[in-house]
Design an enzyme around this catalytic site. Structure first.
Site, PDB file in Angstrom:
ATOM      1  CB  SER A 117      -0.827   0.201   1.027  1.00 31.01           C
ATOM      2  OG  SER A 117      -1.934   0.797   1.066  1.00 31.01           O
ATOM      3  CD  GLU A 152      -5.753  -3.839  -4.077  1.00 31.10           C
ATOM      4  OE1 GLU A 152      -5.195  -3.225  -4.135  1.00 31.10           O
ATOM      5  OE2 GLU A 152      -5.027  -4.440  -4.333  1.00 31.10           O
ATOM      6  CG  HIS A 162      -5.076  -2.136   0.281  1.00 27.74           C
ATOM      7  ND1 HIS A 162      -5.001  -1.646  -1.329  1.00 27.74           N
ATOM      8  CD2 HIS A 162      -4.687  -1.534   0.999  1.00 27.74           C
ATOM      9  CE1 HIS A 162      -3.858  -0.679  -1.008  1.00 27.74           C
ATOM     10  NE2 HIS A 162      -4.244  -0.862   0.341  1.00 27.74           N
TER      11      HIS A 162
END
Length: 322
Positions: free
Chosen positions: A157, A251, A281
């Site tokens: 991320s 996502e 995610h």
């Protein structure tokens, strides 16, 4: 899609996504929620967790997971293989502790000692604080004698975007480069211009599309969202080492992966990019409960082994020629 991953998506849709629909980000609440871990992974047998959280531990402030030297199971760890891990969390929450399930499993599978960096968080420390910490940690590893070609930088991320930005900053500064980088669902475009910000809004069980811009503002402050060190999608990617990327097809940040992969290939960078169906995610963090998490980490570990072996062979060849 396993029943375990379906359960994880259900949980995220009920517990996490509603928070991203709110007009304001509550940093304190986000940190408190991630600090309340339902399950704390044990240190793998044959490994040792060494915590470094004193102020004078900086720039290597965080956690080492290393093979035990005093008994326990025999661990097949290549001493020349190291992972520098950068956790996700939008640059404003999460920590090495919150990501132990992912880091422990990746380290075991790769047979690599792994350092999980506790970089400074926004809004107390806005851009480029996290990047400065990652670059400083890299340089300390090299100063301590770790060969650049034995290291892979990894992250998820925001940490995935930070890993890529670190590569760009190191290249620009003329520093030695790592063997490669592993990017799990990387956040590479803080301007939120990807089509999937809108097309996957509602499909993504974790995030709403509009939440991405709000999170970016917490980290950026007055900085431009297209600054290449904040959003490496906008950087010149030439000269980077091999990249391994994974993202879920539902996502909102999917295009942050696909566009970087395409741009890197155009720049001559070796890229492996995998889009996993129906995965949330950074599903890797649900290891070992989700089978798909273990399978994805196996693929990432194989990449770590491959690129470090290639660099080791290159170094050996260069040494023999000299």
């Amino acid at each position: 899609m396993s029943w375990q991953s379906a359960l994880a998506c259900w949980f995220l849709r009920r517990q996490f996504r509603p928070q991203t629909l709110k007009p304001d980000i509550n940093v304190g609440r986000a940190r408190a929620l991630t600090a309340k871990r339902v399950w704390v992974p044990s240190v793998p047998r044959g490994w040792v967790l060494r915590e470094q959280y004193r102020p004078d531990d900086a720039p290597l402030r965080g956690e080492w997971l290393e093979p035990s030297r005093t008994g326990g199971a025999v661990t097949d760890v290549a001493p020349q293989r190291t992972i520098l891990y950068l956790h996700g969390g939008g640059y404003y929450f999460c920590s090495p502790q919150s990501h132990r399930s992912l880091v422990f499993e990746l380290a075991k599978r790769a047979g690599a000692r792994t350092f999980s960096l506790d970089y400074r968080l926004a809004p107390e420390h806005r851009f480029p604080a996290a990047l400065e910490d990652a670059v400083a940690a890299w340089r300390r590893l090299l100063a301590d004698g770790t060969p650049a070609g034995s290291i892979v930088i990894a992250g998820d991320s925001a940490g995935g975007g930070l890993a890529l930005a670190t590569l760009v900053a190191l290249r620009d500064a003329g520093d030695p480069m790592p063997a490669g980088a592993v990017l799990f669902s990387p956040w590479t475009d803080l301007a939120a211009t990807g089509d999937t910000i809108r097309s996957n809004d509602g499909r993504d069980p974790m995030f709403s599309g509009p939440a991405i811009v709000r999170a970016a503002q917490v980290y950026l402050g007055d900085a431009a969202p297209t600054h290449p060190y904040a959003s490496p999608l906008y950087a010149d990617l030439r000269g980077l080492p091999p990249l391994f990327m994974q993202a879920g097809e539902t996502e909102v940040l999917l295009d942050d992966t696909r566009r970087v992969a395409a741009k890197a290939r155009e720049a001559g960078v070796q890229v492996e990019c995998e889009i996993w169906p129906k995965m949330p995610h950074v599903w890797h963090i649900f290891a070992p409960f989700i089978p798909e998490a273990g399978a994805a980490l196996d693929r990432a570990a194989a990449f770590v082994n491959q690129v470090t072996s290639v660099r080791a062979a290159q170094s050996s060849s260069e040494t023999s020629i000299v």
